[in-house]
Design an enzyme around this catalytic site. Structure first.
Site, PDB file in Angstrom:
ATOM      1  CB  CYS A   2      86.127  38.907   6.366  1.00 46.69           C
ATOM      2  SG  CYS A   2      86.534  39.981   4.990  1.00 46.69           S
ATOM      3  CG  HIS A   3      85.133  37.739   2.217  1.00 45.38           C
ATOM      4  ND1 HIS A   3      84.546  38.940   2.523  1.00 45.38           N
ATOM      5  CD2 HIS A   3      86.458  38.123   1.036  1.00 45.38           C
ATOM      6  CE1 HIS A   3      85.333  39.628   1.813  1.00 45.38           C
ATOM      7  NE2 HIS A   3      86.185  39.584   1.094  1.00 45.38           N
ATOM      8  CD  GLU A  38      91.654  39.853   3.050  1.00 43.79           C
ATOM      9  OE1 GLU A  38      90.343  39.371   3.719  1.00 43.79           O
ATOM     10  OE2 GLU A  38      91.759  41.043   3.046  1.00 43.79           O
ATOM     11  CG  ASP A  52     105.762  32.180  20.731  1.00 48.71           C
ATOM     12  OD1 ASP A  52     105.460  32.390  21.790  1.00 48.71           O
ATOM     13  OD2 ASP A  52     105.665  31.148  20.221  1.00 48.71           O
TER      14      ASP A  52
END
Length: 242
Positions: A2-3, A38, A52
């Site tokens: 977020c930062h 994070e 995946d």
């Protein structure tokens, strides 16, 4: 996540238990915020990448729980510095508020933050910006055995801002780093924090802090130095550093 922040270490590990794959992400930083989100983000991206790759082999593969396993550092690790028996006072220095022409906000915010650390403010008072009154109040609280006294107001540069000049001569052992930390913290948020002239130190066994009178300045100073400042009481008692 977020930062921007400086990550000094990151590791992604995995363990296989039969048909279950457990991903562990470790992140470390020296910064003013935690990095648990994070780390969890890293785990989720790793899981999605593996998903995946595996979906052509197993259509039923699924991603299950993502959770925080452990967090160290930050303010939560310093809560054990708190000495719940500290005798505490908050004194607001303001001609305007003392004369009944304004309402105190900063002093109440300081009091609330102290209460969040489990302390009880035994004395709260508003006094005018007069050197003799400020000096008398500081000496009175010291003689009454108060261990933590916070003055709010009078640390700026207006002609009536005289709190630092009044308190500093009373201090036996100044602790410059406390207000250096507060100004550094504030300077990252406003370019005017460098103009605050607050001082901090011991009068005998009483720790005195002088904070800005603005609500924002007082709040940011509290955030900058608490709960870490409680450690001085341990050191003053002769306790060894951990």
């Amino acid at each position: 996540d977020c930062h921007p922040l400086p990550v000094e270490f990151a590791a992604i590990r995995h363990e296989i238990h039969e048909l279950q794959l457990i991903i562990s992400v470790e992140v470390r930083t020296i910064y003013k915020t935690g990095v648990e989100v994070e780390a969890m983000h890293g785990a989720s991206i790793t899981a999605l990448t593996i998903y995946d790759m595996l979906k052509p082999i197993d259509k039923k593969v699924e991603i299950q729980t993502i959770r925080l396993e452990e967090k160290k550092g930050g303010k939560s690790d310093y809560r054990n510095e708190i000495v719940l028996s500290l005798k505490t006072a908050v004194i607001v220095c303001s001609d305007t508020i003392a004369s009944g022409q304004g309402e105190d906000i900063s002093g109440k915010l300081i009091q609330k933050k102290l209460e969040n650390f489990g302390l009880t403010v035994e004395e709260y008072e508003v006094i005018p910006d007069q050197a003799d009154i400020i000096k008398a109040k500081a000496i009175e609280l010291k003689d009454a055995g108060y261990q933590l006294v916070i003055f709010s107001g009078g640390t700026g540069l207006s002609p009536r801002d005289i709190t630092p000049e009044t308190i500093q001569p009373l201090i036996d052992r100044e602790i410059p780093g406390i207000m250096e930390a507060a100004r550094n913290y504030g300077q990252q948020r406003t370019p005017y924090a460098m103009l605050s002239r607050g001082v901090a130190g011991f009068m005998g066994s009483t720790l005195v802090l002088t904070l800005p009178g603005s609500a924002k300045g007082a709040t940011e100073t509290m955030d900058a130095v608490f709960p870490y400042v409680f450690h001085v009481f341990r050191v003053a008692e002769g306790m060894r550093h951990q």
